[in-house]
Design a protein around this motif. Structure first.
Motif, short mmCIF file in Angstrom:
data_model
loop_
_atom_site.label_atom_id
_atom_site.label_comp_id
_atom_site.label_asym_id
_atom_site.label_seq_id
_atom_site.Cartn_x
_atom_site.Cartn_y
_atom_site.Cartn_z
N SER A 340 79.65 22.20 11.87
CA SER A 340 80.63 23.28 11.92
C SER A 340 81.25 23.39 13.30
O SER A 340 82.46 23.65 13.44
CB SER A 340 79.97 24.61 11.53
OG SER A 340 80.86 25.68 11.66
N ARG A 589 80.03 17.11 3.97
CA ARG A 589 80.13 17.50 2.55
C ARG A 589 79.40 18.81 2.29
O ARG A 589 79.88 19.65 1.52
CB ARG A 589 79.58 16.38 1.68
CG ARG A 589 80.48 15.14 1.63
CD ARG A 589 79.98 14.15 0.60
NE ARG A 589 78.72 13.54 1.01
CZ ARG A 589 78.61 12.45 1.75
NH1 ARG A 589 79.70 11.87 2.22
NH2 ARG A 589 77.43 11.96 2.07
N GLU A 590 78.25 18.99 2.90
CA GLU A 590 77.51 20.24 2.73
C GLU A 590 78.32 21.42 3.28
O GLU A 590 78.37 22.49 2.66
CB GLU A 590 76.18 20.16 3.48
CG GLU A 590 75.09 19.42 2.73
CD GLU A 590 74.53 20.26 1.59
OE1 GLU A 590 73.99 21.35 1.85
OE2 GLU A 590 74.65 19.82 0.43
N ALA A 592 81.57 21.67 3.54
CA ALA A 592 82.70 21.95 2.65
C ALA A 592 82.24 22.74 1.44
O ALA A 592 82.92 23.69 1.00
CB ALA A 592 83.35 20.63 2.22
N GLU A 593 81.09 22.39 0.89
CA GLU A 593 80.58 23.13 -0.28
C GLU A 593 80.21 24.56 0.09
O GLU A 593 80.46 25.50 -0.67
CB GLU A 593 79.37 22.40 -0.87
CG GLU A 593 79.72 21.11 -1.58
CD GLU A 593 78.53 20.54 -2.34
OE1 GLU A 593 77.45 21.17 -2.29
OE2 GLU A 593 78.68 19.48 -2.96
N ARG A 594 79.61 24.72 1.26
CA ARG A 594 79.23 26.08 1.66
C ARG A 594 80.45 26.94 1.94
O ARG A 594 80.43 28.15 1.69
CB ARG A 594 78.33 26.01 2.89
CG ARG A 594 76.99 25.36 2.60
CD ARG A 594 76.03 25.51 3.76
NE ARG A 594 74.87 24.64 3.63
CZ ARG A 594 73.87 24.61 4.48
NH1 ARG A 594 73.90 25.39 5.55
NH2 ARG A 594 72.85 23.79 4.30
N ALA A 595 81.51 26.34 2.46
CA ALA A 595 82.74 27.10 2.67
C ALA A 595 83.31 27.56 1.33
O ALA A 595 83.79 28.70 1.19
CB ALA A 595 83.75 26.26 3.43
N GLU A 596 83.23 26.68 0.33
CA GLU A 596 83.75 27.03 -1.00
C GLU A 596 82.91 28.12 -1.66
O GLU A 596 83.44 28.99 -2.37
CB GLU A 596 83.75 25.77 -1.88
CG GLU A 596 84.36 25.98 -3.25
CD GLU A 596 84.41 24.70 -4.05
OE1 GLU A 596 84.69 24.78 -5.27
OE2 GLU A 596 84.16 23.62 -3.48
N LEU A 597 81.59 28.12 -1.39
CA LEU A 597 80.69 29.08 -2.00
C LEU A 597 80.43 30.29 -1.11
O LEU A 597 79.62 31.15 -1.47
CB LEU A 597 79.36 28.40 -2.34
CG LEU A 597 79.43 27.25 -3.33
CD1 LEU A 597 78.08 26.55 -3.44
CD2 LEU A 597 79.88 27.73 -4.70
N ALA A 598 81.08 30.35 0.05
CA ALA A 598 80.90 31.45 1.00
C ALA A 598 79.44 31.59 1.41
O ALA A 598 78.81 32.63 1.28
CB ALA A 598 81.41 32.77 0.41
N ALA A 602 79.63 28.92 7.04
CA ALA A 602 81.04 29.26 6.82
C ALA A 602 81.27 30.76 6.89
O ALA A 602 82.40 31.21 7.13
CB ALA A 602 81.49 28.71 5.47
#
Length: 691
Positions: A340, A589-590, A592-598, A602
């Motif tokens: 990050s 990749r992790e 990006a997924e955490r940003a999508e799932l808040a 992120a």
């Protein structure tokens, strides 16, 4: 005494004139800066502020900023630190004088005091909580040791050989030497002597010292301290000893109070220019700090288990901004938090290209159920035939490392008939075996289950569910008679081994306890891969990859026959990241997924745990329009005498609102403390575990 409050005046009215404070009780006051602002050692959160005291003339020369003092608070004498001396007090009422100076040594530098305040604010804690972590307990005998005239050492020899394979590595060192403050995230590769991570860190520290500044290196444990200190000695920075100037000191709580305090004072007084230590050394008072390094930032040992629960990586990031020093976040793997920092542009990435990575890394093979399908029923074996052959063949060339995720003999057993987990009849904790013919023992309360019977089917036979390092070593000893079997781990008979000789041997180790082989291991087997990625934690995959890469980095490169075998059906993405040796790709990749799932990092989160009424009351005072409250939900089971179990609520806000969340949480905790509200509650910013 007073807090930070200020009496507001109407515009246009004349300001009151401050009068010089007369002697109190016949005690004359200091003529210069007679008011001391003191951080008093008080636990309640609503008292987390600076209090003002008068400085008697007799203490004028000793009650200087940074010193330990005794002051009167209410009806008791309490400890405190002088933060500053001023000419006039903000409080218009009567002040009381400082009782005495505990020590004239200014142990709290302005830089560390400012850092401690920033850490307390970021993690919704109190300044006192942070200072307990930052400043070691006083050792009067060490403090009174007569100083000797220090001798200046020879300057370190500049070298950047270990950084040559990395893009941006040499530039980072040049920037540090010239007095700059670059921030970098470094993915370290395996290497031979002179190329390994301690050597590279030592060269970065030498570059900083050559530029005339101090350096700080924080590592997870004592073994890593020793490795860095040895590398520093090779780079021309010897261990500091009394009577010398400019060497490196070791700062670790395990060294004992006298040794630790002596090292602390050496850094404080500018006698030692480099500090190498564990978690608490992140606050070390290094003079003119130019470089801060954290090695293996994903290791859980870097997370402070005491309030306010700061993490070394974030503490050093704050310190980098406050003191304008360079920062190096380094590891074989890549934490999502470090990624990050890179993707936000706050830090730059230092990494090798794919060709260099392939040349330096060992060959990695994953033995999943698909790969082992042709083995038939033998594929279910804990050590399948391909892994057994690798172990046998590579033993001829040197030691072979076997990493086992769990310590002990058989840490978990189940009913041999119905396979239900075996539980203690008293506390319902898991049962395990310490020896082959031992009695099942509870892992929680330690009781012996001499007459255990399954509550599901009534059976009395047991079968192993999880096999530990001791049982693994026993099985390998039978499979390879005549081959030395070494066990390394905190619970092993020989403890954690620092190193092993370059001779044929099987070394069984738990994660984090792998000893170093000077010439590198001929091979490594990573057993029970499915166990390593089976947890429900947000960081399960990240932690598994970090542990595997740490072990694999001890193996010789593929060109020298180095082989790593991963055994088991681990999570596919983690397995592929290990096979490709791509920790940054996995972390990206992790993230990006955490940003999508808040999910962190992120977003910023706070976990509030305690009795339901206390949690509800605390949360009701959080005035944050953009906060999302998840829960409360029950956690664990009700303690004896309690009507219901504790609950946990999670408060989530956008990352840019993290400071506002910390302030609101801190204010609510202060109100709870002032009102002496009942129940129990614990608040933690950015918890490592959310389950």
């Amino acid at each position: 005494m007073s807090g930070d409050g200020e009496q507001l005046m109407l515009e246009g009215l004349p300001q009151p004139k401050r009068r010089a404070r007369p002697a109190v009780g016949g005690v004359p006051l200091a003529e210069h800066l007679p008011v001391a602002r003191v951080c008093v050692d008080l636990v309640p959160a609503h008292l987390d502020r600076v209090f003002e005291y008068l400085v008697p003339a007799a203490l004028a020369d000793t009650a200087v900023p940074g010193t330990r003092v005794k002051v009167r608070f209410g009806a008791q004498d309490v400890n405190g630190y002088v933060l500053e001396r001023v000419a006039e007090a903000d409080h218009d009422g009567t002040l009381v004088p400082v009782r005495r100076v505990v020590s004239a040594e200014p142990v709290l530098t302005p830089q560390v005091a400012r850092l401690a305040r920033a850490v307390a604010d970021r993690w919704a804690g109190t300044l006192n909580d942070v200072l307990r972590l930052a400043v070691p307990a006083r050792h009067a005998r060490v403090e009174a040791e007569a100083p000797t005239e220090p001798q200046d050492p020879e300057p370190p020899s500049p070298s950047a050989t270990a950084w040559a394979p990395y893009r941006g590595g040499a530039a980072f060192l040049q920037h540090v030497t010239s007095g700059g403050a670059p921030r970098a995230v470094w993915s370290a590769l395996p290497g031979t002597a002179g190329e390994r991570w301690p050597d590279a860190i030592a060269q970065a520290v030498a570059a900083c010292v050559l530029g005339g500044r101090g350096a700080l290196v924080v590592v997870p444990d004592a073994r890593d301290i020793d490795r860095v200190l040895a590398a520093l000695a090779d780079a021309g920075i010897p261990r500091w000893t009394p009577g010398t100037r400019g060497g490196a000191v070791r700062l670790a709580a395990d060294d004992g109070p006298a040794v630790r305090y002596r090292s602390f004072l050496a850094a404080l007084r500018g006698q030692a220019s480099v500090v190498v230590g564990t978690r608490a050394s992140a606050f070390a008072p290094v003079a003119d700090l130019g470089l801060a390094v954290v090695w293996d930032d994903g290791d859980p040992l870097h997370a402070e288990p005491r309030a306010p629960y700061p993490h070394v990586r974030e503490v050093l990031a704050l310190r980098s901004e406050l003191e304008q020093c360079a920062l190096l976040v380094a590891a074989h793997g890549r934490s999502v938090d470090a990624q990050s920092l890179v993707e936000s542009g706050w830090a730059r990435e230092v990494a090798a290209d794919r060709a260099t990575t392939r040349a330096r890394a060992p060959r990695v093979q994953a033995l999943t159920s698909v790969e082992l399908a042709r083995e038939g029923p033998a594929a279910a074996a804990r050590l399948p035939a391909p892994a057994w052959r690798t172990l046998r063949d590579r033993l001829a060339d040197g030691p072979v490392l076997v990493q086992v995720p769990r310590a002990g003999y058989v840490p978990a057993v189940a009913c041999g008939r119905c396979r239900a987990a075996a539980r203690c009849g008293e506390c319902h904790g898991p049962l395990g075996l310490t020896t082959a013919d031992g009695v099942p023992t509870c892992g929680w309360c330690g009781r012996l289950a001499t007459d255990w019977r399954c509550t599901e089917c009534g059976g009395g036979a047991l079968r192993s569910v999880r096999v530990g390092s001791e049982r693994t070593a026993e099985e390998l000893g039978r499979a390879f008679p005549g081959v030395p079997i070494r066990v390394s781990g905190a619970r092993a008979a020989g403890g954690v081994l620092a190193s092993v000789a370059d001779v044929p041997a099987v070394v069984v180790a738990t994660p984090g306890a792998e000893p170093v082989a000077p010439g590198g291991y001929a091979a490594a087997l990573l057993l029970d891969a499915a166990v390593s990625t089976a947890g429900a934690s947000l960081r399960t995959g990240e932690d598994a990859l970090r542990r595997w890469l740490t072990a694999a980095a001890l193996v010789r490169p593929a060109s020298a026959g180095g082989t790593v075998v991963l055994v088991g059906d681990a999570e596919e993405r983690v397995t592929q990241a290990l096979v490709r040796w791509d920790p940054s790709g996995y972390a990206s990749r992790e993230l990006a997924e955490r940003a999508e799932l808040a999910l962190p990092p992120a977003v910023r989160m706070a976990a509030v745990t305690g009795s339901r009424d206390a949690v509800d009351t605390l949360l009701s005072r959080l005035d944050l329009a953009d906060a999302e409250i998840l829960g409360p939900v029950p956690v664990g089971v009700a303690e004896q005498g309690a009507l219901e179990p504790d609950v946990r609520a999670v408060v989530r806000v956008p990352r840019t609102r993290g400071a506002a969340l910390a302030r609101a949480l801190s204010a609510s905790l202060a109100v709870r403390s002032a009102r002496r509200e009942g129940g129990t509650v614990r608040a933690q910013m950015d918890p490592a575990e959310l389950g």
